[in-house]
Design an enzyme around this catalytic site. Structure first.
Site, PDB file in Angstrom:
ATOM      1  N   GLU A 125       0.687  -1.192   0.167  1.00  0.00           N
ATOM      2  CA  GLU A 125       0.033   0.032   0.157  1.00  0.00           C
ATOM      3  C   GLU A 125       1.014   1.145   0.089  1.00  0.00           C
ATOM      4  O   GLU A 125       0.512   2.304  -0.577  1.00  0.00           O
ATOM      5  CB  GLU A 125      -0.806  -0.074   1.242  1.00  0.00           C
ATOM      6  CG  GLU A 125      -1.954  -1.197   0.994  1.00  0.00           C
ATOM      7  CD  GLU A 125      -2.849  -1.087   2.068  1.00  0.00           C
ATOM      8  OE1 GLU A 125      -4.114  -1.143   1.890  1.00  0.00           O
ATOM      9  OE2 GLU A 125      -2.636  -1.258   3.088  1.00  0.00           O
ATOM     10  N   GLU A 145      -4.681  -9.262   4.365  1.00  0.00           N
ATOM     11  CA  GLU A 145      -5.588  -8.777   5.442  1.00  0.00           C
ATOM     12  C   GLU A 145      -6.519  -9.758   5.657  1.00  0.00           C
ATOM     13  O   GLU A 145      -7.072 -10.171   6.657  1.00  0.00           O
ATOM     14  CB  GLU A 145      -5.865  -7.454   4.984  1.00  0.00           C
ATOM     15  CG  GLU A 145      -5.095  -6.213   5.328  1.00  0.00           C
ATOM     16  CD  GLU A 145      -4.158  -5.995   4.249  1.00  0.00           C
ATOM     17  OE1 GLU A 145      -3.252  -5.222   4.531  1.00  0.00           O
ATOM     18  OE2 GLU A 145      -4.058  -6.673   3.296  1.00  0.00           O
TER      19      GLU A 145
END
Length: 271
Positions: A125, A145
């Site tokens: 990210e 995640e």
């Protein structure tokens, strides 16, 4: 900046170094594969804010100490923040993921990232929130995640689809699979793949080449590209005339003309 050979604190830190007009930003917790802690995020925001606020700095380069970019979040250190819906970065600073959260500034100057080894979750990210990524050929990427019962909220759900298309984004976001540098290049997550050990030198070379250009024009160009991506071509086109008028009246534009006429490299001041 820590002195060479100094062991970072157990919770890690962010190490900075100025090389001419480039701010080198180092993720420094190699004993834990650079797993992110709240302190590290606060210091990263401080480094990004310093880059934007210091007129002598023109480009940032994010890299990591040790063999790996990052194994991701140190989850136990972030659980309470997540449950309360709190950010660890103080408001008013440049938020490193750069997706426009209320109360946070967005970065204006370019960021180049050099990644290597393990690059999980927040590492992906952060690189997608930058501008140019150079990857070592030994990278292992994973946006895992969903494997931990949470969602990627650092920009992956936005930028993976933007760069690679909906199907490719879903493949990697929903399976939490692991993929390498060649796949990351195919998906436009990274722009260049280098032999392991050469990624930082290449990132610095690119950053220095950017830093040699006219700073005001670099920032304006970067922001116009982002506006086109985020708000559409018409919004970007609407800024063309006013932005060009402002740039054309700058000292750097005059220097650019002089350098062209005199057939020499330009010496830009950022004014």
């Amino acid at each position: 900046m820590l002195a060479e050979g100094t062991t970072p604190p157990p919770e890690g830190c962010i190490d900075t170094q100025v090389l001419d007009h480039v701010l080198l930003i180092g993720i420094n917790r190699p004993a834990k594969r650079n797993g992110w802690t709240p302190r590290m995020f606060r210091e990263l925001a401080e480094a990004y804010t310093r880059l934007d606020d210091d007129p002598a700095l023109r480009v940032g380069v994010l890299h990591a100490m040790g063999d790996h970019f990052t194994a991701g979040l140190d989850l136990p250190a972030f659980t309470e923040f997540m449950q309360r819906g709190e950010k660890v970065v103080p408001k008013g600073m440049v938020e490193p993921h750069d997706f426009g959260l209320d109360g946070y500034r967005r970065r204006t100057k370019p960021m180049v990232v050099a990644v290597k080894g393990i690059c999980f979750t927040v590492g992906i990210e952060l690189m997608l929130g930058a501008d140019i990524v150079v990857a070592a050929d030994n990278c292992r990427f994973s946006q895992m995640e969903v494997q931990r019962g949470i969602m990627a909220t650092g920009g992956a759900t936005l930028r993976m689809a933007e760069r690679a298309g909906l199907g490719n984004a879903m493949l990697h976001l929903l399976t939490a699979d692991e993929f390498g540098s060649a796949e990351a290049l195919r998906l436009n997550f990274v722009q260049r793949v280098m032999p392991a050990g050469q990624e930082l030198d290449e990132a610095l070379r690119i950053a220095q080449q950017i830093a040699a250009q006219a700073p005001l024009a670099v920032v304006a160009t970067r922001l116009n590209v982002l506006k086109a991506v985020e708000e559409g071509p018409a919004a970007a086109v609407a800024e063309f005339i006013e932005t060009q008028k402002r740039l054309a009246r700058s000292e750097d534009a005059a220097e650019g003309v002089r350098a062209f006429v005199e057939r020499r490299p330009a010496r830009f001041s950022g004014r």
